[in-house]
Design a protein around this motif. Structure first.
Motif, short mmCIF file in Angstrom:
data_model
loop_
_atom_site.label_atom_id
_atom_site.label_comp_id
_atom_site.label_asym_id
_atom_site.label_seq_id
_atom_site.Cartn_x
_atom_site.Cartn_y
_atom_site.Cartn_z
N GLU A 1 -6.55 4.08 -13.41
CA GLU A 1 -7.95 3.78 -13.17
C GLU A 1 -8.15 2.87 -11.97
O GLU A 1 -9.28 2.66 -11.54
N SER A 2 -7.08 2.31 -11.43
CA SER A 2 -7.21 1.44 -10.27
C SER A 2 -5.89 1.34 -9.53
O SER A 2 -4.89 0.93 -10.11
N TYR A 3 -5.92 1.71 -8.25
CA TYR A 3 -4.75 1.48 -7.41
C TYR A 3 -5.22 0.97 -6.05
O TYR A 3 -5.55 1.73 -5.15
N GLN A 4 -5.33 -0.36 -5.95
CA GLN A 4 -5.70 -1.00 -4.70
C GLN A 4 -6.91 -0.30 -4.07
O GLN A 4 -7.87 0.00 -4.76
N GLY A 5 -6.87 -0.01 -2.77
CA GLY A 5 -8.01 0.61 -2.11
C GLY A 5 -8.24 2.06 -2.49
O GLY A 5 -9.28 2.62 -2.15
N ASP B 1 0.81 -1.21 0.00
CA ASP B 1 0.00 0.00 0.00
C ASP B 1 0.85 1.26 0.00
O ASP B 1 0.33 2.36 0.16
N GLU B 2 2.16 1.13 -0.14
CA GLU B 2 3.02 2.28 -0.05
C GLU B 2 2.77 3.26 -1.18
O GLU B 2 2.47 2.89 -2.29
N PRO C 1 -9.23 -0.28 8.68
CA PRO C 1 -8.83 -1.66 8.97
C PRO C 1 -7.33 -1.85 8.78
O PRO C 1 -6.80 -1.71 7.68
N GLY C 2 -6.64 -2.11 9.87
CA GLY C 2 -5.21 -2.39 9.81
C GLY C 2 -4.29 -1.20 9.72
O GLY C 2 -3.08 -1.35 9.75
N ARG C 3 -4.86 0.02 9.63
CA ARG C 3 -4.00 1.19 9.53
C ARG C 3 -4.80 2.46 9.77
O ARG C 3 -6.01 2.41 9.96
N SER C 4 -4.09 3.57 9.77
CA SER C 4 -4.75 4.87 9.94
C SER C 4 -5.08 5.48 8.59
O SER C 4 -4.45 5.18 7.58
N HIS C 5 -6.05 6.37 8.60
CA HIS C 5 -6.40 7.15 7.42
C HIS C 5 -5.29 8.16 7.17
O HIS C 5 -4.91 8.90 8.06
N LEU C 6 -4.77 8.19 5.95
CA LEU C 6 -3.58 8.98 5.66
C LEU C 6 -3.86 10.32 4.99
O LEU C 6 -2.93 11.00 4.56
N GLY C 7 -5.14 10.70 4.92
CA GLY C 7 -5.44 11.97 4.27
C GLY C 7 -6.70 12.60 4.81
O GLY C 7 -7.17 12.27 5.90
N GLN C 8 -7.24 13.52 4.03
CA GLN C 8 -8.49 14.21 4.36
C GLN C 8 -9.50 13.92 3.27
O GLN C 8 -9.19 14.03 2.07
N ASP C 9 -10.72 13.54 3.67
CA ASP C 9 -11.78 13.29 2.70
C ASP C 9 -12.62 14.54 2.49
O ASP C 9 -13.04 15.20 3.45
N PHE C 10 -12.88 14.84 1.21
CA PHE C 10 -13.75 15.94 0.80
C PHE C 10 -15.01 15.29 0.23
O PHE C 10 -15.02 14.85 -0.93
N ALA C 11 -16.08 15.20 1.00
CA ALA C 11 -17.30 14.55 0.53
C ALA C 11 -18.01 15.45 -0.48
O ALA C 11 -18.17 16.66 -0.26
N ALA C 12 -18.41 14.85 -1.58
CA ALA C 12 -19.10 15.60 -2.64
C ALA C 12 -19.79 14.62 -3.56
O ALA C 12 -19.50 13.41 -3.55
N GLY C 13 -20.72 15.12 -4.35
CA GLY C 13 -21.44 14.26 -5.28
C GLY C 13 -20.55 13.77 -6.41
O GLY C 13 -19.59 14.44 -6.80
N VAL C 14 -20.89 12.59 -6.93
CA VAL C 14 -20.15 12.05 -8.08
C VAL C 14 -20.22 13.06 -9.22
O VAL C 14 -21.28 13.60 -9.54
N GLY C 15 -19.07 13.32 -9.82
CA GLY C 15 -19.00 14.26 -10.93
C GLY C 15 -18.54 15.64 -10.55
O GLY C 15 -18.31 16.48 -11.43
N ILE D 1 -8.38 18.12 -13.07
CA ILE D 1 -7.70 16.85 -13.26
C ILE D 1 -8.64 15.64 -13.27
O ILE D 1 -8.25 14.55 -13.68
N GLY D 2 -9.89 15.82 -12.83
CA GLY D 2 -10.82 14.70 -12.82
C GLY D 2 -12.04 15.02 -11.97
O GLY D 2 -12.18 16.11 -11.44
N ASP D 3 -12.92 14.01 -11.82
CA ASP D 3 -14.17 14.19 -11.07
C ASP D 3 -14.21 13.30 -9.83
O ASP D 3 -13.62 12.21 -9.81
N VAL D 4 -14.93 13.76 -8.83
CA VAL D 4 -15.19 12.95 -7.64
C VAL D 4 -15.92 11.68 -8.05
O VAL D 4 -16.80 11.68 -8.92
N GLY D 5 -15.55 10.57 -7.40
CA GLY D 5 -16.22 9.31 -7.63
C GLY D 5 -16.33 8.52 -6.33
O GLY D 5 -16.23 9.10 -5.23
N SER D 6 -16.53 7.23 -6.43
CA SER D 6 -16.59 6.37 -5.25
C SER D 6 -15.86 5.07 -5.52
O SER D 6 -16.28 4.00 -5.09
N THR D 7 -14.75 5.16 -6.26
CA THR D 7 -13.99 3.98 -6.63
C THR D 7 -13.03 3.57 -5.51
O THR D 7 -12.63 4.38 -4.69
#
Length: 229
Positions: free
Chosen positions: A147-151, A47-48, A117-131, A193-199
């Protein structure tokens, strides 16, 4: 200006990198690399998140097409040689830093250090609608765009220099198909650079934003409060 050869920053195998670099370019890229900066997360090795910056070598190009071809070949050569992004592109000094999303488009949810699970949250979440649009927080060059990097799901990582330090910013859980930048691209602060999602591993849609300095993931909020202008 393109001057050298490059490497991405979360792990190996970034998307959008031109394959088939020549052995001579790989050798030249390896010879030109000197110092590096590595930013890692507090999770397991799988996960590094790594960010590296190093001096550039020299390439010559005149037309926009030649410059782009040089950039692509340099990036591919550096990746093949295990070298840093900064050996292929000039990592810019970020003299202005902004929030990664426009005012009124988000709310803060889980912060740095929240339980995971198994570690601490390493950032800040900005909740917003998809798009909802996401912008680069500062001037820098893209070291990961996938398009995909683990979690983390759809992820973009950008390398910058701030106050003489190598700073890596991570933008994750983006919506599929919305990445507007590729590895080796350089961006300005405020650039889309891109849009909010839930991936990836996430509940609800949000931007997961990380800041790494001197190999350590730090709490983005105090850092943003100090640097945003």
């Amino acid at each position: 200006m393109v001057t050298g050869a490059a490497l991405p920053a979360l792990a190996t195998g970034s998307e959008g990198v031109v394959a088939g670099a020549t052995t001579s370019l790989t050798t030249a890229a390896a010879a030109d690399a000197a110092q590096s900066y590595t930013s890692t997360s507090a999770s397991s090795s799988s996960d590094e998140i790594r960010a590296e910056i190093a001096p550039r070598g020299t390439f010559s190009a005149t037309t926009p097409e030649e410059i782009e071809e040089t950039r692509s070949r340099a990036v591919a050569a550096a990746l093949a040689a295990g070298m840093p992004l900064g050996s292929a592109v000039d990592i810019p000094i970020a003299d202005r830093i902004i929030m990664p999303m426009a005012d009124g488009t988000y709310s803060f949810t889980d912060g740095f250090g929240a339980s995971r699970p198994g570690r601490s949250h390493l950032g800040q979440d900005f909740a917003a609608g998809v798009g909802t649009p996401i912008n680069a927080a500062m001037k820098g060059c893209v070291s990961r765009s996938t398009e995909s990097y683990q979690g983390y799901g759809v992820t973009i990582q950008i390398e910058s220099i701030v106050d003489g330090q190598a700073v890596s910013t991570v933008y994750s859980h983006l919506n599929y198909g919305t990445r507007a930048v590729e590895v080796g691209d350089c961006v300005d602060e405020g650039q889309y650079i891109g849009d909010v999602g839930s991936t990836g591993y996430v509940f609800g849609s949000c931007l997961h934003f990380e800041v790494h300095i001197n190999t350590v993931a730090i709490d983005p909020m105090p850092w943003l409060q100090t640097h945003v202008n």
